[in-house]
Design a protein around this motif. Structure first.
Motif, short mmCIF file in Angstrom:
data_model
loop_
_atom_site.label_atom_id
_atom_site.label_comp_id
_atom_site.label_asym_id
_atom_site.label_seq_id
_atom_site.Cartn_x
_atom_site.Cartn_y
_atom_site.Cartn_z
N LEU A 92 0.75 -0.96 -0.08
CA LEU A 92 0.10 -0.02 -0.05
C LEU A 92 0.77 1.25 -0.07
O LEU A 92 0.26 2.56 0.27
N THR A 93 2.01 1.16 -0.41
CA THR A 93 3.05 2.29 -0.24
C THR A 93 2.66 3.38 -1.05
O THR A 93 2.76 4.58 -0.58
N GLN A 94 2.23 3.07 -2.36
CA GLN A 94 1.80 4.09 -3.34
C GLN A 94 0.56 4.73 -2.79
O GLN A 94 0.49 6.18 -2.86
N ASP A 95 -0.26 4.18 -2.26
CA ASP A 95 -1.58 4.89 -1.66
C ASP A 95 -1.38 5.63 -0.60
O ASP A 95 -1.98 6.58 -0.21
N TRP A 96 -0.23 5.08 0.14
CA TRP A 96 0.24 5.81 1.46
C TRP A 96 0.83 7.17 0.79
O TRP A 96 0.14 8.35 1.70
N VAL A 97 1.57 7.39 0.25
CA VAL A 97 2.41 8.37 -0.32
C VAL A 97 1.32 9.30 -1.00
O VAL A 97 1.25 10.65 -0.72
N GLN A 98 0.51 8.81 -1.60
CA GLN A 98 -0.59 9.72 -2.43
C GLN A 98 -1.53 10.29 -1.36
O GLN A 98 -1.88 11.51 -1.41
N TYR A 99 -1.84 9.60 -0.24
CA TYR A 99 -2.81 10.04 0.78
C TYR A 99 -2.06 10.96 1.49
O TYR A 99 -2.70 12.16 1.88
N ILE A 100 -0.73 10.85 1.81
CA ILE A 100 -0.01 11.95 2.57
C ILE A 100 -0.11 13.28 1.91
O ILE A 100 -0.15 14.44 2.25
N ASP A 101 0.23 13.02 0.44
CA ASP A 101 0.40 14.34 -0.58
C ASP A 101 -0.95 15.34 -0.39
O ASP A 101 -0.74 16.26 -0.53
N ASP A 102 -2.04 14.33 -0.41
CA ASP A 102 -3.30 14.92 -0.49
C ASP A 102 -3.80 15.70 0.80
O ASP A 102 -4.98 16.03 0.84
N LEU A 103 -3.07 15.24 1.78
CA LEU A 103 -3.77 15.71 2.96
C LEU A 103 -3.71 17.05 3.15
O LEU A 103 -2.61 17.86 3.04
N GLN A 104 -4.78 17.62 3.73
CA GLN A 104 -4.80 19.12 3.76
C GLN A 104 -5.15 19.55 5.12
O GLN A 104 -5.55 19.02 5.87
N GLY A 105 -4.56 20.75 5.75
CA GLY A 105 -4.79 21.33 6.67
C GLY A 105 -4.00 20.63 7.94
O GLY A 105 -4.53 20.94 9.04
N ALA A 106 -3.07 19.75 7.73
CA ALA A 106 -2.38 19.08 8.86
C ALA A 106 -0.85 18.94 8.46
O ALA A 106 -0.45 17.93 8.44
N PRO A 107 -0.24 20.23 8.47
CA PRO A 107 1.32 19.97 8.14
C PRO A 107 2.10 19.31 8.86
O PRO A 107 3.16 18.62 8.59
N GLU A 108 1.93 19.31 10.23
CA GLU A 108 2.70 18.46 11.29
C GLU A 108 2.46 17.14 11.13
O GLU A 108 3.28 16.36 11.20
N LEU A 109 1.28 16.70 10.73
CA LEU A 109 1.00 15.36 10.68
C LEU A 109 1.58 14.86 9.53
O LEU A 109 1.84 13.67 9.22
N GLN A 110 1.55 15.73 8.38
CA GLN A 110 2.38 15.36 6.95
C GLN A 110 3.83 15.03 7.13
O GLN A 110 4.47 14.08 6.86
N ILE A 111 4.35 15.82 8.04
CA ILE A 111 5.68 15.93 8.54
C ILE A 111 6.17 14.45 9.22
O ILE A 111 6.78 13.81 8.82
N ALA A 112 5.25 14.08 10.12
CA ALA A 112 5.35 12.94 10.78
C ALA A 112 5.16 11.86 10.13
O ALA A 112 6.00 10.78 10.26
N ALA A 113 4.15 11.88 9.18
CA ALA A 113 3.77 10.54 8.50
C ALA A 113 4.89 10.25 7.29
O ALA A 113 5.05 9.13 7.15
N ARG A 114 5.65 11.15 6.94
CA ARG A 114 6.86 11.12 5.83
C ARG A 114 7.82 10.18 6.60
O ARG A 114 8.61 9.69 5.73
N ILE A 115 7.77 9.94 7.71
CA ILE A 115 9.07 9.16 8.26
C ILE A 115 8.76 7.82 7.86
O ILE A 115 9.48 6.71 8.01
N VAL A 116 7.41 7.48 7.72
CA VAL A 116 7.05 6.02 7.19
C VAL A 116 7.36 5.84 5.80
O VAL A 116 6.71 6.55 4.93
N ASP A 117 8.16 4.91 5.44
CA ASP A 117 8.50 4.82 4.02
C ASP A 117 7.68 3.78 3.11
O ASP A 117 7.59 4.15 1.96
#
Length: 435
Positions: A166-191
């Protein structure tokens, strides 16, 4: 009670020692501080423990995932059925008399629902293709498992090992996440993010040890094999079926984070205590910052799954894949039972990117705070041989059955950081990189 005093007595030699009431106050865990009579050899001082103290009985188990190509064996094939009747097959091969062999073959054909010709052919193939015995160490198994977990593959129906990447779905979901920059930053540690829809685990019981006496506190406790005498050439094992979530952390960011000298100094203090203890951990356990990070993260994730997915923590297990030099920085959290049907899908459902993000975010927030802070966060050492730092029953400890490493080598500071000590958090590393 002897003469109105509490007394402990050795039934072997008759020695006894008295205790005052104060010795029993405050804790059910107490120690005999005075020596028994000289009838004991060397006047050994003994430690009294609770019957449920984990050091009283420490089992030694080894477990491994069944991965391709072995996991892809057709369950309806004669080869698979032969594996299930290995004892009967060994009796056939060891039969020295013709009549005895015929009877065993008849039993085998009936049990396997095949003809004598099919059985003979399968036995011949099984004999000629059986690999020679080689010594396999834990690191080799973990490396092969990590490769199987991170490599997409089409699995046949009925396989014992099935993953969905599900890596591609995960990356796409993080990229499309709106209004939560800190959460995006934390989530990108998951490869990488992988749902393990089905897995089969073989768990082998190697033996057990009991706590050594005080006089031998720096010596490892004697190891007892399953048959007590150590004369058998086999070990008891069980196969378990289940499901899980596997994810990896960004290896480059972990290397950058681990290079901090303050982190390494904190890890070295745990290493020194481990070297001076009589605790024996699996070969893959290390006191490196990356291992302590992954291990602590796995424990807090299990505690979060307990409240999110409804699984008791004791029914979950961890598998840590840690070797940044070899590109391994992964965690597998799974549940496995003896029933071939496995579990019911509650874990893999949480591997969906939207649900895993909430789970991961909750885990990081749990690592930030413990109900026993600031005491827990500032402790110099906790647990057996002081091999934990900021980790206690209120935040990071889990049932012993769920942990492969005896609930030690845990420290929340390796996740949340400590600005007063100059130790960065994982989010700090990602924030500085993105900034």
């Amino acid at each position: 009670m002897i003469g109105g005093k509490k007394t402990i007595k050795c039934t072997k030699c008759g020695s006894n020692a008295n205790f005052e009431q104060a010795d029993f106050k405050g804790s059910a865990h107490f120690q005999v501080k005075e020596k028994f009579g000289e009838a004991h050899e060397g006047g050994v001082t003994y430690t009294v423990m609770e019957v449920n103290d984990p050091r009283v009985y420490s089992p030694q188990n080894e477990r491994a995932l069944v991965i391709p190509p072995e996991s892809n064996i057709d369950r309806n094939s004669l080869k698979y059925k032969l594996e299930l009747h290995s004892q009967l097959i060994n009796e056939i091969k060891g039969a020295t008399r013709g009549l005895q062999r015929k009877k065993l073959i008849k039993r085998a054909t009936s049990a396997l629902n095949c003809t004598e010709a099919e059985l003979s052919e399968a036995l011949n193939i099984e004999t000629t293709t059986r690999p020679s015995e080689v010594e396999i160490v834990a690191g080799d198994m973990l490396g092969d498992e990590y490769l199987a977990l991170t490599t997409p593959e089409d699995f046949p129906e009925g396989a014992d090992f099935i993953t969905r990447h599900l890596t591609q779905d995960w990356v796409q979901y993080i990229d499309d996440l709106q209004g939560a920059p800190e959460l995006q930053i934390a989530a990108r540690i998951v490869d990488q993010l992988v749902a393990v829809d089905r897995l089969r685990v073989i768990e082998v019981f190697e033996g057990f040890s009991r706590a050594a006496s005080d006089a031998e506190e720096h010596q490892p406790a004697p190891f007892v094999p399953p048959d007590l005498l150590g004369k058998t050439d086999w070990l008891p094992a069980i196969e378990l079926f289940g499901e899980g979530i596997f994810f990896t952390l960004n290896g480059e960011k972990i290397k950058e984070w681990e290079s901090n000298p303050l982190l390494r100094h904190r890890a070295n203090s745990i290493e020194q205590r481990y070297q001076n203890s009589n605790i024996i951990l699996p070969e893959d356990a290390t006191t490196s910052p990356s291992f302590i990070l992954l291990h602590t993260l796995a424990h807090i994730l299990i505690r979060e799954l307990e409240s999110t997915a409804g699984y008791p923590a004791a029914s979950l297990k961890e598998r840590i894949y840690c070797s940044p030099s070899e590109g391994m920085t992964g965690i597998l959290i799974y549940t496995a039972v003896a029933d071939v049907a496995g579990s019911l899908g509650g874990i893999v459902e949480l591997a969906r990117p939207d649900k895993f993000l909430r789970l991961f975010d909750a885990t990081l927030r749990q690592a930030d705070w413990c109900s026993l802070d600031p005491v827990c966060g500032e402790m110099e050492g906790q647990g057996p041989a002081w091999l934990n730092r900021a980790a206690c029953h209120a935040c990071a400890l889990i049932p012993d059955t769920a942990c492969d490493y005896k609930n030690v080598l845990l420290d929340r500071v390796f996740i949340k950081g400590n600005s007063a000590l100059g130790i960065p958090s994982l989010i700090d590393v990602m924030r500085n990189t993105d900034g």
